[in-house]
Write an enzyme that holds these catalytic residues in place. Structure first.
Site, PDB file in Angstrom:
ATOM      1  CE  LYS A  13      38.284  34.446  35.147  1.00 39.13           C
ATOM      2  NZ  LYS A  13      38.288  33.638  36.426  1.00 39.13           N
ATOM      3  CD  GLU A  41      23.962  31.807  47.335  1.00 43.87           C
ATOM      4  OE1 GLU A  41      25.341  32.086  48.855  1.00 43.87           O
ATOM      5  OE2 GLU A  41      23.568  31.567  48.416  1.00 43.87           O
ATOM      6  CG  ASP A  70      36.485  31.294  43.598  1.00 48.60           C
ATOM      7  OD1 ASP A  70      35.843  32.618  42.790  1.00 48.60           O
ATOM      8  OD2 ASP A  70      36.917  31.146  44.427  1.00 48.60           O
ATOM      9  CG  ASP A 154      46.189  43.126  36.961  1.00 48.52           C
ATOM     10  OD1 ASP A 154      46.690  41.816  37.878  1.00 48.52           O
ATOM     11  OD2 ASP A 154      45.419  42.981  35.576  1.00 48.52           O
ATOM     12  CG  HIS A 179      47.081  34.481  40.606  1.00 47.60           C
ATOM     13  ND1 HIS A 179      45.609  34.803  40.389  1.00 47.60           N
ATOM     14  CD2 HIS A 179      47.251  36.167  40.163  1.00 47.60           C
ATOM     15  CE1 HIS A 179      45.184  36.137  39.738  1.00 47.60           C
ATOM     16  NE2 HIS A 179      46.217  36.486  39.389  1.00 47.60           N
TER      17      HIS A 179
HETATM   18  P1  IMP Z   1      37.750  35.356  39.183  1.00 48.02           P
HETATM   19  O1  IMP Z   1      36.961  34.132  40.349  1.00 48.02           O
HETATM   20  O2  IMP Z   1      38.982  35.140  38.811  1.00 48.02           O
HETATM   21  O3  IMP Z   1      36.585  35.553  38.338  1.00 48.02           O
HETATM   22  O4  IMP Z   1      37.924  36.521  39.983  1.00 48.02           O
HETATM   23  C1  IMP Z   1      37.474  37.257  41.408  1.00 48.02           C
HETATM   24  C2  IMP Z   1      37.914  38.638  41.203  1.00 48.02           C
HETATM   25  O5  IMP Z   1      39.400  39.146  41.954  1.00 48.02           O
HETATM   26  C3  IMP Z   1      38.181  39.307  39.428  1.00 48.02           C
HETATM   27  O6  IMP Z   1      37.046  39.932  39.999  1.00 48.02           O
HETATM   28  C4  IMP Z   1      38.914  40.798  39.954  1.00 48.02           C
HETATM   29  O7  IMP Z   1      38.730  41.607  40.793  1.00 48.02           O
HETATM   30  C5  IMP Z   1      39.872  39.762  41.428  1.00 48.02           C
HETATM   31  N1  IMP Z   1      41.139  39.596  40.222  1.00 48.02           N
HETATM   32  C6  IMP Z   1      41.246  38.226  40.124  1.00 48.02           C
HETATM   33  N2  IMP Z   1      42.253  37.698  39.676  1.00 48.02           N
HETATM   34  C7  IMP Z   1      43.419  38.693  39.478  1.00 48.02           C
HETATM   35  C8  IMP Z   1      43.924  39.521  38.971  1.00 48.02           C
HETATM   36  O8  IMP Z   1      45.292  38.382  37.867  1.00 48.02           O
HETATM   37  N3  IMP Z   1      44.518  40.519  38.940  1.00 48.02           N
HETATM   38  C9  IMP Z   1      43.783  41.756  38.973  1.00 48.02           C
HETATM   39  N4  IMP Z   1      42.103  41.377  39.557  1.00 48.02           N
HETATM   40  C10 IMP Z   1      42.247  39.426  39.780  1.00 48.02           C
END
Ligand code: IMP
Length: 193
Positions: A13, A41, A70, A154, A179
């Protein structure tokens, strides 16, 4: 040059966001640049709340305007869960494939195919003053897991008006509709206008 802190430890990221910010007159810092190892947390019930917890924490620690994101997937056949628990839900299974099977079974059993991914970005600019930028991509759960690109959920998500899963699209194609990129574009527009 204005400084901005991105509250994330996720290397991919940080690289992605750095690429976008390079074009602008902003110095982007990450947690490791400032030797911040503590993380709050993520106790919120919504993406917005969790993003705010992180961006407030970063701002309070450093006094530098800070943003955090998030994201997760919300699945109709699971009563729009796992949402903020997306990472934990996937990790509960012995493999990603086992998780995908379970999602596909529940989708077929309930005949409820809809799903969406959502990202919330919170930008904290002053004590307890934050702005939220949301991005959402709607679609449906596929009949089988397919594709090798991307990450997380995905392989089981087909965006609306597509007939491929997100994992079958190239990174470039995914970034045009995701998104995350919708929310990041809103943040950039705010910061550069
Ligand atoms: P984070 O908050 O962006 O770290 O996302 C939390 C979790 O949501 C990730 O560990 C994925 O399991 C799922 N996730 C978030 N964005 C994506 C995406 O673009 N593709 C697939 N899974 C996603």
């Amino acid at each position: 040059m204005r400084q901005l802190l991105f509250f994330s430890n996720n290397k991919n990221k940080i690289i992605e966001i750095n690429k976008i910010f390079n074009k602008f007159n902003l110095e982007l810092l990450s947690l490791s640049d400032l030797n911040i190892i503590e993380e709050p947390e993520e106790s919120g019930q919504t993406f917005e709340e969790n993003a705010k917890i992180k961006s407030d924490f970063g701002f309070n620690k450093t006094g530098i305007p800070c943003f955090a994101d998030d994201s997760g997937i919300c699945i109709e056949s699971l009563n729009w869960k796992p949402g903020v628990f997306s990472k934990r839900f996937l990790n509960k299974f012995k493999s990603n494939e086992a998780c995908f099977d379970s999602i596909i079974k529940s989708t077929e059993k309930n005949n409820k195919k809809n799903a969406y991914f959502k990202t919330s970005i919170s930008l904290t600019v002053k004590d307890n003053q934050n702005l939220i930028f949301n991005g959402k991509i709607e679609g449906k759960i596929s009949k089988q897991a397919k594709g090798k690109f991307g990450f997380g959920y995905d392989p089981v998500f087909i965006p609306k008006n597509y007939n491929k899963t997100l994992a079958e699209l190239s990174t470039k194609e995914k970034n045009e509709i995701s998104h995350r990129s919708i929310a990041v574009t809103k943040l950039i527009n705010f910061l550069t206008n």
